[in-house]
Scaffold this motif. Structure first.
Motif, short mmCIF file in Angstrom:
data_model
loop_
_atom_site.label_atom_id
_atom_site.label_comp_id
_atom_site.label_asym_id
_atom_site.label_seq_id
_atom_site.Cartn_x
_atom_site.Cartn_y
_atom_site.Cartn_z
N THR A 18 0.83 -1.21 0.00
CA THR A 18 0.00 0.00 0.00
C THR A 18 0.86 1.27 0.00
OG1 THR A 18 -0.25 -0.33 2.40
CG2 THR A 18 -2.08 -1.01 1.01
N MET A 19 1.91 1.25 -0.79
CA MET A 19 2.76 2.42 -0.94
C MET A 19 2.26 3.26 -2.11
SD MET A 19 6.64 1.08 -0.14
CE MET A 19 6.93 0.50 -1.79
N TRP A 20 3.00 4.31 -2.44
CA TRP A 20 2.75 5.15 -3.60
C TRP A 20 1.32 5.70 -3.61
CZ3 TRP A 20 6.96 6.68 -6.25
CH2 TRP A 20 8.11 5.88 -6.19
N ASP A 21 0.60 5.53 -4.72
CA ASP A 21 -0.73 6.12 -4.85
C ASP A 21 -1.77 5.48 -3.94
OD1 ASP A 21 0.20 7.93 -6.65
OD2 ASP A 21 -0.63 6.95 -8.43
N ALA A 22 -1.45 4.32 -3.37
CA ALA A 22 -2.38 3.73 -2.41
C ALA A 22 -2.63 4.69 -1.25
CB ALA A 22 -1.82 2.41 -1.87
N HIS A 23 -1.64 5.54 -0.95
CA HIS A 23 -1.83 6.52 0.11
C HIS A 23 -2.89 7.56 -0.28
CE1 HIS A 23 -0.86 8.67 3.77
NE2 HIS A 23 -0.69 9.78 3.08
N TRP A 24 -2.95 7.92 -1.56
CA TRP A 24 -3.99 8.84 -2.01
C TRP A 24 -5.38 8.21 -1.86
CZ3 TRP A 24 -3.45 13.81 -2.46
CH2 TRP A 24 -2.22 14.35 -2.81
N TYR A 25 -5.47 6.93 -2.18
CA TYR A 25 -6.75 6.25 -2.00
C TYR A 25 -7.14 6.21 -0.52
CZ TYR A 25 -6.88 4.67 -6.87
OH TYR A 25 -6.94 4.62 -8.24
N TYR A 26 -6.14 6.06 0.34
CA TYR A 26 -6.40 6.10 1.78
C TYR A 26 -6.95 7.46 2.19
CZ TYR A 26 -5.30 6.65 6.75
OH TYR A 26 -5.38 6.93 8.08
N ILE A 27 -6.37 8.52 1.67
CA ILE A 27 -6.85 9.87 1.98
C ILE A 27 -8.30 10.03 1.56
CG2 ILE A 27 -6.60 12.32 1.36
CD1 ILE A 27 -3.57 11.82 1.23
N VAL A 28 -8.64 9.54 0.36
CA VAL A 28 -10.02 9.62 -0.11
C VAL A 28 -10.94 8.81 0.80
CG1 VAL A 28 -11.59 9.04 -2.00
CG2 VAL A 28 -9.36 10.04 -2.50
N ALA A 29 -10.49 7.59 1.18
CA ALA A 29 -11.32 6.72 2.00
C ALA A 29 -11.66 7.33 3.36
CB ALA A 29 -10.62 5.37 2.20
N VAL A 30 -10.71 8.06 3.96
CA VAL A 30 -10.94 8.57 5.32
C VAL A 30 -11.32 10.05 5.35
CG1 VAL A 30 -9.38 6.86 6.30
CG2 VAL A 30 -8.49 9.10 5.69
N SER A 31 -10.99 10.80 4.29
CA SER A 31 -11.22 12.25 4.32
C SER A 31 -12.04 12.79 3.16
CB SER A 31 -9.88 12.99 4.35
OG SER A 31 -9.10 12.58 5.45
N GLY A 32 -12.24 11.98 2.12
CA GLY A 32 -12.97 12.49 0.97
C GLY A 32 -12.11 13.39 0.10
N TYR A 33 -12.77 14.33 -0.57
CA TYR A 33 -12.09 15.20 -1.54
C TYR A 33 -12.11 16.65 -1.08
CZ TYR A 33 -12.44 11.16 -4.60
OH TYR A 33 -12.33 9.90 -5.14
N PRO A 34 -11.05 17.40 -1.39
CA PRO A 34 -10.97 18.79 -0.93
C PRO A 34 -11.91 19.70 -1.73
CG PRO A 34 -9.10 18.29 -2.33
CD PRO A 34 -9.84 16.99 -2.13
N VAL A 35 -12.50 20.65 -1.04
CA VAL A 35 -13.31 21.67 -1.71
C VAL A 35 -12.40 22.76 -2.27
CG1 VAL A 35 -15.11 23.41 -1.40
CG2 VAL A 35 -15.30 21.18 -0.26
N GLU A 36 -11.37 23.11 -1.50
CA GLU A 36 -10.38 24.08 -1.96
C GLU A 36 -9.13 23.33 -2.40
OE1 GLU A 36 -9.53 27.22 0.70
OE2 GLU A 36 -11.64 27.69 1.10
N LEU A 37 -8.71 23.59 -3.61
CA LEU A 37 -7.57 22.88 -4.17
C LEU A 37 -6.25 23.51 -3.72
CD1 LEU A 37 -8.88 22.36 -7.81
CD2 LEU A 37 -8.84 20.70 -5.95
N PRO A 38 -5.22 22.69 -3.48
CA PRO A 38 -3.91 23.26 -3.13
C PRO A 38 -3.28 23.94 -4.33
CG PRO A 38 -3.75 20.89 -3.48
CD PRO A 38 -5.21 21.22 -3.54
N ARG A 39 -2.68 25.07 -4.10
CA ARG A 39 -2.03 25.81 -5.19
C ARG A 39 -0.62 26.19 -4.77
NH1 ARG A 39 -5.35 27.31 -9.34
NH2 ARG A 39 -7.59 27.01 -8.96
N GLY A 40 0.29 26.12 -5.73
CA GLY A 40 1.67 26.49 -5.47
C GLY A 40 1.87 27.99 -5.57
#
Length: 393
Positions: free
Chosen positions: A59-81
């Motif tokens: 569960t390395m790499w992008d599996a961590h992004w799926y974990y974020i979605v599973a526990v936190s959902g999706y951001p309303v405000e997008l991160p910007r550089g």
């Protein structure tokens, strides 16, 4: 009156599921052995301690992004550089896989266990559905073709914390429903598949190509009702092909948010550029190979044409060939070639039916052995983390 005993052939047909499940079990043992060996020598990484257990390693790499979605959902405000561009974020990862994993977590499983269990279960179901699909598309080639898919160089991903297994299961079901004209199933499967991994636009193109071929070949024998059914399904698939982009736009209030999110992953290679269809491959190949990029492009296109237009392809039903053509066209239009390309080729799995016609038998044996031998190569270069690591899986 006593029933006549089943013939040997009838008994085999009645137990058709034994072969794909046995092959699936063997393939998972092979991939698990390779993954376990590499986990034992994995150094400390962003995701795991040194020498992690198999679940953590899976569960390395992008599996961590799926974990974020599973526990936190999706951001309303997008991160910007600092440059104002959207950075990497969870919107690049579609919701069906992480939400199903979240349901499994309600039983008390940790994320790692839920993600791997979902992938392993989906891969087993995929082996059954793909076997049936292969039987319909190219009878007699199904066993070797399935072996080639389940033991391919990227086959370890079928049990990792990625959405590939689930997507391939849904895709195989969709293609089987198309082949058997089970239209009602297509209306249901297309949205679920399209919210698991991108595929709706490629399917819409495949259905459109099939419509044109049938129109040309059958003319008056192409029923009007079926024509309208295909038009409707093509539009349905195209709609869901853009569905996640629309959802991202509605939630974030930014029409370009999804495309900017996707483009953020390739910016590390080529900086910020707009997506112009069919330009990512020339741009990417030039980044990789400099002035030799036209040679590589011609070679790749030539190999695809030889595969899909060669004599071995003629024994594969039209639906399987058209899906593969449409999916390759989709990748040619939008995909930036990098180390994830090998994983992105997996939805073209019906192409294994073409390779299953290779003669003589020893050549097929070499092909299968090479596939297995390349599994640890893929794990080492794409999954195993060797800092600084830019060969993402």
């Amino acid at each position: 009156m006593a029933l006549a005993p089943l013939t040997d052939r009838a008994r085999v047909a009645e137990r058709w599921w034994l072969w794909p499940l046995a092959l699936w079990a063997v393939s998972r043992l092979v991939s698990t052995a390779f993954l376990g060996a590499f986990a034992g020598v994995q150094e400390r990484s962003h995701w795991t301690p040194a020498q992690p257990d198999l679940l953590d390693y899976s569960t390395m790499w992008d599996a961590h992004w799926y974990y974020i979605v599973a526990v936190s959902g999706y951001p309303v405000e997008l991160p910007r550089g600092d440059d104002g561009h959207v950075g990497e974020n969870a919107w690049a990862f579609m919701p069906v896989y992480p939400m199903l994993a979240r349901l499994l977590m309600l039983s008390g499983l940790p994320w790692e266990g839920a993600a791997v269990l979902l992938s392993v279960g989906a891969s087993a179901a995929f082996s059954l559905v793909a076997y049936r699909l292969f039987q319909d598309l190219a009878p007699g080639r199904e066993r070797f073709a399935l072996a080639l898919v389940l033991l391919s160089p990227v086959a370890p991903v079928l049990q990792l914390g990625y959405a590939e297994s689930l997507f391939l299961l849904l895709l195989a079901g969709t293609l089987l429903a198309w082949r058997r004209r089970a239209w009602e199933w297509l209306w249901v499967l297309i949205p679920i598949m399209s919210l698991t991994r991108p595929g709706g636009l490629a399917l819409a193109l495949a259905l459109g190509l099939w419509f044109l071929v049938r129109w040309w070949r059958e003319r008056d024998g192409f029923p009007v009702g079926e024509r309208w059914m295909l038009v409707g399904l093509g539009a349905w698939s195209a709609l869901w092909g853009f569905g996640w982009l629309i959802a991202c736009t509605i939630v974030t209030g930014s029409p370009g948010s999804y495309l900017e999110t996707e483009l953020s992953w390739r910016s590390a290679y080529i900086g910020r550029q707009e997506l112009v269809p069919f330009t990512p491959w020339p741009i990417g190949l030039e980044w990789w190979f400099g002035g030799w990029w036209p040679v590589w492009l011609v070679g790749i296109v030539g190999a695809a044409v030889a595969l899909l237009a060669g004599p071995w392809a003629r024994g594969v039903a039209l639906e399987g060939r058209l899906w593969t053509i449409a999916y390759f066209a989709y990748l040619a239009a939008v995909w930036f070639p990098q180390s994830s390309t090998w994983r992105l080729l997996m939805p073209a799995f019906p192409a294994a039916l073409i390779l299953a016609a290779v003669r003589p038998a020893w050549a097929r044996g070499i092909l299968l052995a090479a596939s297995i031998a390349l599994q640890p190569v893929w794990i080492w270069f794409c999954w195993h983390h060797n800092a600084p690591d830019w060969t993402v899986p």
